[in-house]
Design a protein around this motif. Structure first.
Motif, PDB file in Angstrom:
ATOM      1  N   LYS A   1       0.844  -1.207   0.000  1.00 27.23           N
ATOM      2  CA  LYS A   1       0.000   0.000   0.000  1.00 27.23           C
ATOM      3  C   LYS A   1       0.873   1.249   0.000  1.00 27.23           C
ATOM      4  O   LYS A   1       0.609   2.211  -0.737  1.00 27.23           O
ATOM      5  CB  LYS A   1      -0.925  -0.012   1.214  1.00 27.23           C
ATOM      6  CG  LYS A   1      -1.843   1.195   1.291  1.00 27.23           C
ATOM      7  CD  LYS A   1      -2.736   1.133   2.529  1.00 27.23           C
ATOM      8  CE  LYS A   1      -3.626   2.374   2.620  1.00 27.23           C
ATOM      9  NZ  LYS A   1      -4.489   2.330   3.832  1.00 27.23           N
ATOM     10  N   THR A   2       1.927   1.216   0.819  1.00 25.38           N
ATOM     11  CA  THR A   2       2.855   2.355   0.887  1.00 25.38           C
ATOM     12  C   THR A   2       3.596   2.522  -0.430  1.00 25.38           C
ATOM     13  O   THR A   2       3.782   3.650  -0.914  1.00 25.38           O
ATOM     14  CB  THR A   2       3.856   2.170   2.035  1.00 25.38           C
ATOM     15  OG1 THR A   2       3.134   2.127   3.275  1.00 25.38           O
ATOM     16  CG2 THR A   2       4.867   3.305   2.089  1.00 25.38           C
ATOM     17  N   LEU A   3       4.013   1.421  -1.038  1.00 25.88           N
ATOM     18  CA  LEU A   3       4.717   1.490  -2.321  1.00 25.88           C
ATOM     19  C   LEU A   3       3.831   2.098  -3.402  1.00 25.88           C
ATOM     20  O   LEU A   3       4.299   2.875  -4.227  1.00 25.88           O
ATOM     21  CB  LEU A   3       5.197   0.101  -2.741  1.00 25.88           C
ATOM     22  CG  LEU A   3       6.390  -0.465  -1.959  1.00 25.88           C
ATOM     23  CD1 LEU A   3       6.640  -1.919  -2.338  1.00 25.88           C
ATOM     24  CD2 LEU A   3       7.642   0.372  -2.212  1.00 25.88           C
ATOM     25  N   ARG A   4       2.553   1.760  -3.375  1.00 24.83           N
ATOM     26  CA  ARG A   4       1.627   2.345  -4.354  1.00 24.83           C
ATOM     27  C   ARG A   4       1.480   3.851  -4.121  1.00 24.83           C
ATOM     28  O   ARG A   4       1.386   4.632  -5.077  1.00 24.83           O
ATOM     29  CB  ARG A   4       0.272   1.639  -4.276  1.00 24.83           C
ATOM     30  CG  ARG A   4       0.301   0.202  -4.815  1.00 24.83           C
ATOM     31  CD  ARG A   4      -1.107  -0.382  -4.916  1.00 24.83           C
ATOM     32  NE  ARG A   4      -1.067  -1.735  -5.481  1.00 24.83           N
ATOM     33  CZ  ARG A   4      -1.000  -2.839  -4.748  1.00 24.83           C
ATOM     34  NH1 ARG A   4      -0.968  -2.734  -3.413  1.00 24.83           N
ATOM     35  NH2 ARG A   4      -0.957  -4.013  -5.325  1.00 24.83           N
ATOM     36  N   LYS A  50      17.758   2.347  -3.675  1.00 25.19           N
ATOM     37  CA  LYS A  50      17.018   3.602  -3.573  1.00 25.19           C
ATOM     38  C   LYS A  50      15.990   3.533  -2.443  1.00 25.19           C
ATOM     39  O   LYS A  50      15.821   4.480  -1.675  1.00 25.19           O
ATOM     40  CB  LYS A  50      16.321   3.910  -4.899  1.00 25.19           C
ATOM     41  CG  LYS A  50      15.566   5.236  -4.894  1.00 25.19           C
ATOM     42  CD  LYS A  50      14.959   5.549  -6.261  1.00 25.19           C
ATOM     43  CE  LYS A  50      14.254   6.894  -6.264  1.00 25.19           C
ATOM     44  NZ  LYS A  50      13.671   7.221  -7.586  1.00 25.19           N
ATOM     45  N   MET A  51      15.315   2.373  -2.325  1.00 24.75           N
ATOM     46  CA  MET A  51      14.309   2.215  -1.274  1.00 24.75           C
ATOM     47  C   MET A  51      14.959   2.226   0.103  1.00 24.75           C
ATOM     48  O   MET A  51      14.416   2.802   1.062  1.00 24.75           O
ATOM     49  CB  MET A  51      13.540   0.909  -1.497  1.00 24.75           C
ATOM     50  CG  MET A  51      12.297   0.776  -0.638  1.00 24.75           C
ATOM     51  SD  MET A  51      11.025   1.993  -1.040  1.00 24.75           S
ATOM     52  CE  MET A  51      10.951   2.915   0.488  1.00 24.75           C
ATOM     53  N   ILE A 110       9.109   6.891  -5.636  1.00 21.10           N
ATOM     54  CA  ILE A 110       9.790   5.766  -6.296  1.00 21.10           C
ATOM     55  C   ILE A 110       8.745   5.034  -7.135  1.00 21.10           C
ATOM     56  O   ILE A 110       7.703   4.614  -6.621  1.00 21.10           O
ATOM     57  CB  ILE A 110      10.476   4.812  -5.279  1.00 21.10           C
ATOM     58  CG1 ILE A 110      11.202   3.681  -6.023  1.00 21.10           C
ATOM     59  CG2 ILE A 110       9.511   4.293  -4.237  1.00 21.10           C
ATOM     60  CD1 ILE A 110      12.117   2.849  -5.117  1.00 21.10           C
ATOM     61  N   ASN A 111       9.006   4.925  -8.409  1.00 22.93           N
ATOM     62  CA  ASN A 111       8.058   4.307  -9.340  1.00 22.93           C
ATOM     63  C   ASN A 111       8.544   2.920  -9.744  1.00 22.93           C
ATOM     64  O   ASN A 111       9.756   2.698  -9.857  1.00 22.93           O
ATOM     65  CB  ASN A 111       7.913   5.169 -10.596  1.00 22.93           C
ATOM     66  CG  ASN A 111       7.616   6.623 -10.274  1.00 22.93           C
ATOM     67  OD1 ASN A 111       8.454   7.497 -10.485  1.00 22.93           O
ATOM     68  ND2 ASN A 111       6.439   6.875  -9.750  1.00 22.93           N
TER      69      ASN A 111
END
Length: 274
Positions: free
Chosen positions: A16-19, A48-49, A27-28
């Motif tokens: 959910k956070t990544l989206r 990068k993460m 960050i895509n």
């Protein structure tokens, strides 16, 4: 390539956070399957993460992190170092404030164990009647919300100091704040930032002198409410009344002290006999 689930598991960041990070451009995913919408991340994006997570652990906001990520390569290291130094100072101030609070709590606990009331410290706040002299002040007056104050003090005092330096004006005192609002409003309060100078130039005004009830705080700024309470109590008990806006004079620079106890603030309430 890593699925969003695999990437999430390795970095310990929910899908959910990544989206959400994708939505705000932090960050895509390197690839999105056009048929089913599945998101995939490359191995190089793990670094990068991890960098994003590291900055988050240093209490950088997502907006601040995004700005750092968008820096040009030739300026990124220098600006990152500067940002880290600034954030370290912010965290150190918070640590100092927590240490001050813990010390205060410990003193309260000791007093209570001895049968001393928790609010008895108010009796130790001294009030004196003084006659102040008129001042010529260089000022900036703004409506300030409660959220604006922390940044506002530095912003507006720095602007005044810059004008003093640029125009080679003569400094006659330390920064002061005059509070003009008749009541506290979190949405906005009429606040005047000022510094006494000698020359009557554009942007200055006269601050009249006169009789004032004065008290001095040696400690953290949140304790000023106790000083205000004591001053109002003293004014009432001694048969005076407030005639002009109260103001604070910052004897010490908060950027130059290491512990809150070193902060010295003078509080003035202009008064007259009823």
């Amino acid at each position: 390539m890593l699925s969003i689930g695999e990437f999430s598991k390795i970095c310990e960041v929910s899908t959910k956070t990544l989206r959400y990070y994708d939505e705000i451009g932090l960050i895509n995913p390197d690839e999105i399957n056009p048929e089913n919408g599945y998101r995939y991340y490359s191995i190089r994006q793990l670094k990068k993460m991890l960098f994003i997570n590291r900055l988050k652990s240093y209490h950088f906001s997502l907006e601040e992190i995004k700005a750092i990520l968008e820096l040009e390569e030739d300026e990124s290291e220098e600006k990152l170092c500067s940002a880290l130094n600034l954030k370290r100072r912010e965290i150190q101030k918070k640590l100092n404030a927590f240490e001050y609070t813990l010390k205060q709590m410990s003193n309260d606990i000791l007093n209570l164990e001895k049968g001393i009331p928790i609010m008895s410290y108010l009796y130790d706040i001294e009030v004196q009647l003084v006659e102040t002299q008129p001042m010529n002040i260089l000022y900036i007056r703004r409506m300030m919300s409660s959220d604006d104050y922390a940044a506002g003090y530095g912003k507006y005092f720095n602007r005044i100091y810059k004008k003093i330096a640029t125009e080679k004006l003569t400094l006659l005192g330390t920064p002061m704040t005059i509070y003009h609002s008749s009541e506290y409003n979190p949405a906005g309060n009429d606040t005047e930032f000022a510094i006494p100078i000698e020359e009557p130039v554009k942007g200055t005004r006269d601050l009249p002198g006169g009789l004032c009830a004065k008290s001095v705080l040696k400690g953290s700024y949140p304790e000023l409410t106790s000083v205000y309470t004591k001053l109002r109590e003293w004014i009432e008990n001694e048969g005076y009344e407030l005639v002009k806006s109260p103001y604070e004079v910052y004897v010490t620079d908060p950027n130059q002290v290491t512990v809150p106890e070193e902060l010295i603030t003078e509080v003035y309430f202009p008064v007259k006999k009823k």
